[in-house]
Design a protein around this motif. Structure first.
Motif, PDB file in Angstrom:
ATOM      1  N   ILE A  13       0.822  -1.223   0.000  1.00  0.00           N
ATOM      2  CA  ILE A  13       0.000   0.000   0.000  1.00  0.00           C
ATOM      3  C   ILE A  13       0.856   1.273   0.000  1.00  0.00           C
ATOM      4  N   SER A  73       5.726   2.134   3.187  1.00  0.00           N
ATOM      5  CA  SER A  73       6.205   0.982   3.954  1.00  0.00           C
ATOM      6  C   SER A  73       6.752  -0.030   2.958  1.00  0.00           C
ATOM      7  N   ILE A  74       7.597  -0.883   3.440  1.00  0.00           N
ATOM      8  CA  ILE A  74       8.245  -1.820   2.526  1.00  0.00           C
ATOM      9  C   ILE A  74       7.965  -3.261   2.952  1.00  0.00           C
ATOM     10  N   GLY A  75       8.173  -4.162   2.008  1.00  0.00           N
ATOM     11  CA  GLY A  75       7.991  -5.584   2.309  1.00  0.00           C
ATOM     12  C   GLY A  75       6.765  -6.148   1.613  1.00  0.00           C
ATOM     13  N   GLY A  76       6.720  -7.476   1.547  1.00  0.00           N
ATOM     14  CA  GLY A  76       5.580  -8.140   0.898  1.00  0.00           C
ATOM     15  C   GLY A  76       5.124  -9.305   1.743  1.00  0.00           C
ATOM     16  N   TYR A  84      11.252 -12.984  -0.738  1.00  0.00           N
ATOM     17  CA  TYR A  84      11.610 -13.772   0.458  1.00  0.00           C
ATOM     18  C   TYR A  84      12.263 -15.108   0.112  1.00  0.00           C
ATOM     19  N   GLU A  93      13.469  -5.952   4.221  1.00  0.00           N
ATOM     20  CA  GLU A  93      13.690  -5.389   5.561  1.00  0.00           C
ATOM     21  C   GLU A  93      15.160  -5.029   5.800  1.00  0.00           C
ATOM     22  N   LEU A  96      15.750  -1.500   4.957  1.00  0.00           N
ATOM     23  CA  LEU A  96      15.230  -0.553   5.954  1.00  0.00           C
ATOM     24  C   LEU A  96      16.205  -0.427   7.137  1.00  0.00           C
ATOM     25  N   ILE A 264      -4.258   0.900  13.381  1.00  0.00           N
ATOM     26  CA  ILE A 264      -2.885   1.023  12.905  1.00  0.00           C
ATOM     27  C   ILE A 264      -2.791   2.063  11.774  1.00  0.00           C
ATOM     28  N   GLU A 281       7.411   7.952   8.590  1.00  0.00           N
ATOM     29  CA  GLU A 281       6.694   6.812   8.005  1.00  0.00           C
ATOM     30  C   GLU A 281       5.534   6.404   8.909  1.00  0.00           C
ATOM     31  N   GLY A 285       2.724  -1.675   8.428  1.00  0.00           N
ATOM     32  CA  GLY A 285       3.525  -2.243   7.348  1.00  0.00           C
ATOM     33  C   GLY A 285       2.897  -2.004   5.986  1.00  0.00           C
ATOM     34  N   SER A 286       3.282  -2.829   5.003  1.00  0.00           N
ATOM     35  CA  SER A 286       2.865  -2.594   3.620  1.00  0.00           C
ATOM     36  C   SER A 286       1.514  -3.233   3.298  1.00  0.00           C
ATOM     37  N   ALA A 287       0.905  -3.887   4.280  1.00  0.00           N
ATOM     38  CA  ALA A 287      -0.452  -4.444   4.162  1.00  0.00           C
ATOM     39  C   ALA A 287      -0.710  -5.098   2.805  1.00  0.00           C
ATOM     40  N   PRO A 288       0.050  -6.128   2.436  1.00  0.00           N
ATOM     41  CA  PRO A 288      -0.157  -6.749   1.118  1.00  0.00           C
ATOM     42  C   PRO A 288      -1.569  -7.278   0.929  1.00  0.00           C
ATOM     43  N   ASP A 289      -2.259  -7.573   2.053  1.00  0.00           N
ATOM     44  CA  ASP A 289      -3.631  -8.111   1.935  1.00  0.00           C
ATOM     45  C   ASP A 289      -4.615  -7.120   1.323  1.00  0.00           C
ATOM     46  N   ASN A 297      -5.935   3.168   4.632  1.00  0.00           N
ATOM     47  CA  ASN A 297      -6.079   4.447   5.326  1.00  0.00           C
ATOM     48  C   ASN A 297      -4.788   5.265   5.154  1.00  0.00           C
TER      49      ASN A 297
HETATM   50  P1  NAD Z   1       0.840  -4.676   8.367  1.00  0.00           P
HETATM   51  O1  NAD Z   1       0.917  -3.516   9.285  1.00  0.00           O
HETATM   52  O2  NAD Z   1       1.244  -4.456   6.957  1.00  0.00           O
HETATM   53  O3  NAD Z   1      -0.676  -5.230   8.355  1.00  0.00           O
HETATM   54  C1  NAD Z   1      -1.356  -5.651   9.537  1.00  0.00           C
HETATM   55  C2  NAD Z   1      -2.875  -5.426   9.334  1.00  0.00           C
HETATM   56  O4  NAD Z   1      -3.141  -4.027   9.402  1.00  0.00           O
HETATM   57  C3  NAD Z   1      -3.382  -5.916   7.972  1.00  0.00           C
HETATM   58  O5  NAD Z   1      -4.658  -6.458   8.116  1.00  0.00           O
HETATM   59  C4  NAD Z   1      -3.447  -4.647   7.151  1.00  0.00           C
HETATM   60  O6  NAD Z   1      -4.425  -4.700   6.117  1.00  0.00           O
HETATM   61  C5  NAD Z   1      -3.783  -3.595   8.203  1.00  0.00           C
HETATM   62  N1  NAD Z   1      -3.243  -2.269   7.841  1.00  0.00           N
HETATM   63  C6  NAD Z   1      -1.947  -1.851   7.911  1.00  0.00           C
HETATM   64  N2  NAD Z   1      -1.835  -0.581   7.484  1.00  0.00           N
HETATM   65  C7  NAD Z   1      -3.087  -0.199   7.132  1.00  0.00           C
HETATM   66  C8  NAD Z   1      -3.624   1.001   6.608  1.00  0.00           C
HETATM   67  N3  NAD Z   1      -2.861   2.070   6.344  1.00  0.00           N
HETATM   68  N4  NAD Z   1      -4.954   1.053   6.354  1.00  0.00           N
HETATM   69  C9  NAD Z   1      -5.753   0.011   6.619  1.00  0.00           C
HETATM   70  N5  NAD Z   1      -5.306  -1.158   7.125  1.00  0.00           N
HETATM   71  C10 NAD Z   1      -3.993  -1.255   7.379  1.00  0.00           C
HETATM   72  O7  NAD Z   1       1.679  -5.855   9.042  1.00  0.00           O
HETATM   73  P2  NAD Z   1       2.094  -7.282   8.462  1.00  0.00           P
HETATM   74  O8  NAD Z   1       0.969  -7.873   7.673  1.00  0.00           O
HETATM   75  O9  NAD Z   1       2.645  -8.008   9.619  1.00  0.00           O
HETATM   76  O10 NAD Z   1       3.307  -6.990   7.476  1.00  0.00           O
HETATM   77  C11 NAD Z   1       3.178  -6.873   6.053  1.00  0.00           C
HETATM   78  C12 NAD Z   1       4.514  -6.486   5.456  1.00  0.00           C
HETATM   79  O11 NAD Z   1       4.899  -5.202   5.930  1.00  0.00           O
HETATM   80  C13 NAD Z   1       5.665  -7.436   5.837  1.00  0.00           C
HETATM   81  O12 NAD Z   1       6.485  -7.634   4.712  1.00  0.00           O
HETATM   82  C14 NAD Z   1       6.404  -6.693   6.921  1.00  0.00           C
HETATM   83  O13 NAD Z   1       7.753  -7.059   6.983  1.00  0.00           O
HETATM   84  C15 NAD Z   1       6.245  -5.269   6.436  1.00  0.00           C
HETATM   85  N6  NAD Z   1       6.418  -4.234   7.471  1.00  0.00           N
HETATM   86  C16 NAD Z   1       7.067  -3.107   7.082  1.00  0.00           C
HETATM   87  C17 NAD Z   1       7.216  -2.065   7.975  1.00  0.00           C
HETATM   88  C18 NAD Z   1       7.932  -0.831   7.519  1.00  0.00           C
HETATM   89  O14 NAD Z   1       8.039  -0.600   6.339  1.00  0.00           O
HETATM   90  N7  NAD Z   1       8.411   0.008   8.427  1.00  0.00           N
HETATM   91  C19 NAD Z   1       6.694  -2.160   9.280  1.00  0.00           C
HETATM   92  C20 NAD Z   1       5.984  -3.313   9.626  1.00  0.00           C
HETATM   93  C21 NAD Z   1       5.849  -4.359   8.701  1.00  0.00           C
END
Ligand code: NAD
Length: 360
Positions: A13, A73-76, A84, A93, A96, A264, A281, A285-289, A297
């Motif tokens: 995202i 945010s970074i990562g998948g 990976y 990561e 970062l 979050i 930042e 995280g990058s919320a791949p879902d 958001n």
């Molecule tokens: P995540 O924070 O990406 O997601 C956790 C949950 O929160 C998910 O359901 C996601 O949809 C939701 N979410 C997160 N941000 C949102 C937003 N802005 N709006 C709405 N919903 C949001 O955590 P994760 O799934 O554990 O990690 C996904 C990837 O992100 C991994 O590759 C992880 O390493 C990476 N990551 C990166 C950072 C960074 O760039 N600083 C920090 C944390 C995780």
């Protein structure tokens, strides 16, 4: 004024939420007569796709030339993403961690703000949160237990593990000064958190923080033991302005403080070095879902951009304008899906950015 901002859109995202933060920054610049020059930088998976590594030396040099860096945010998805399959040192990561080290980012700032409009998401009782709260956790990021010497040895047939917690006075002084500087831009109160009843490192922490406080007579300093602070955060969060603490205590307390605010998607963060430079930042995280669906958001990233205006560009008025625009849009009932509740108006990422920019 003219400013040079590095932009790391990142993965998942990241590009969607950073685009909205840039929209808000651009509007703020026009409104207040500034010029922002953006330098696009690649980090994480986006850099692996182009360069084969998560961070290049060129990116580090370009970031250093900027006044500040705004990042998504970074990562998948670790299970499905080809990033990976790479060895750990080449995964997103690793980029970062390296950029934080290269930029000497020793102070991590995480605001925990409860907006009155979102108090339904707060797990605390209403009488505790009435009127909302607004605190800033300032965590030392490069010293302490996480960076001390560690080893596991067998002694007389028994496995024993050692981790050492070390801080020198210079490391404490530089973060303490940063904490007092931040407090001067807020309600002028610092709560320094330690475990001085047990730990030598905490007794030194307390002594140096007190010395630093002498240069900030307008700021009220109080000391609090970490176990009491963990309790006070859920008992009376309104009492806090800036919480200043070392690495491990900050790691735990900042998660506790952010939990009591709700989503979050609302949590901004900044990492600072000894100059005015900072990396800004969202805490998530990058919320791949949910990537690519236009529903993320963008508020945490927009509030991170507001922190950048205040702490790196010294533009307090502009930062407040962004924060007030966010509060206004929430008060008008607009919500992304993660903070949606009954009777409110659901909007996507881009519309949320438009609405906030429209209030500047
Ligand atoms: P995540 O924070 O990406 O997601 C956790 C949950 O929160 C998910 O359901 C996601 O949809 C939701 N979410 C997160 N941000 C949102 C937003 N802005 N709006 C709405 N919903 C949001 O955590 P994760 O799934 O554990 O990690 C996904 C990837 O992100 C991994 O590759 C992880 O390493 C990476 N990551 C990166 C950072 C960074 O760039 N600083 C920090 C944390 C995780």
């Amino acid at each position: 004024m003219d400013f040079k901002i590095g932009v790391i859109k990142g993965d998942g995202i990241g590009p969607e939420i950073v685009t909205e933060a840039m929209k808000v920054l651009d509007k703020t610049a026009v409104r207040y007569g500034h010029k922002i020059h953006y330098t696009q930088l690649l980090l994480g998976g986006a850099s692996i796709d182009v360069h084969g590594v998560p961070l290049t030396d060129d990116t580090v040099e370009k970031a250093k030339e900027c006044d500040a860096v705004l990042m998504g945010s970074i990562g998948g998805d670790a299970k499905t993403s080809p990033w990976y399959q790479l060895e750990p040192a080449k995964r997103p990561e690793a980029g970062l961690l390296r950029i934080r080290k290269e930029l000497n980012l020793f102070a991590n700032l995480r605001p925990a703000v409860l907006y009155d409009e979102l108090k339904g998401a707060c797990p605390l009782k209403e009488e505790i949160t009435e009127g909302g709260f607004d605190m800033m956790i300032m965590r030392e990021l490069t010293g302490g237990l996480y960076f001390g010497e560690r080893r596991t040895v067998e002694e007389n047939g028994v496995l024993t593990a050692y981790d050492s917690l070390t801080y020198n006075e210079n490391e404490i002084r530089r973060i303490a000064k940063r904490g007092f500087d931040i407090a001067m831009k807020r309600r002028k109160k610092v709560t320094s958190v330690d475990k001085a009843n047990v730990l030598d490192s905490s007794r030194l922490w307390r002594k140096i923080v007190e010395e630093a406080a002498a240069e900030y007579p307008e700021v009220t300093l109080e000391h609090m033991l970490v176990d009491n602070c963990a309790m006070q955060l859920v008992k009376d969060p309104k009492q806090f302005d800036v919480i200043l603490t070392e690495n491990m205590f900050g790691d735990i307390l900042s998660d506790e403080a952010s939990m009591v605010t709700g989503s979050i998607g609302m949590l901004a963060s900044a990492s600072l070095n000894e100059t005015s430079f900072g990396l800004y930042e969202p805490s998530g995280g990058s919320a791949p879902d949910i990537a690519g669906r236009g529903i993320a958001n963008p508020i945490a990233t927009i509030l991170s951009a507001a922190m950048m205006l205040r702490f790196s560009l010294n533009l307090d008025k502009e930062a407040s304008a962004v924060e007030q625009a966010v509060a206004k849009v929430l008060a008008d009932g607009y919500r992304t899906i993660d903070i949606m509740s009954e009777g409110k108006k659901q909007v996507g990422t881009s519309r949320m950015g438009d609405l906030i920019a429209g209030c500047i």
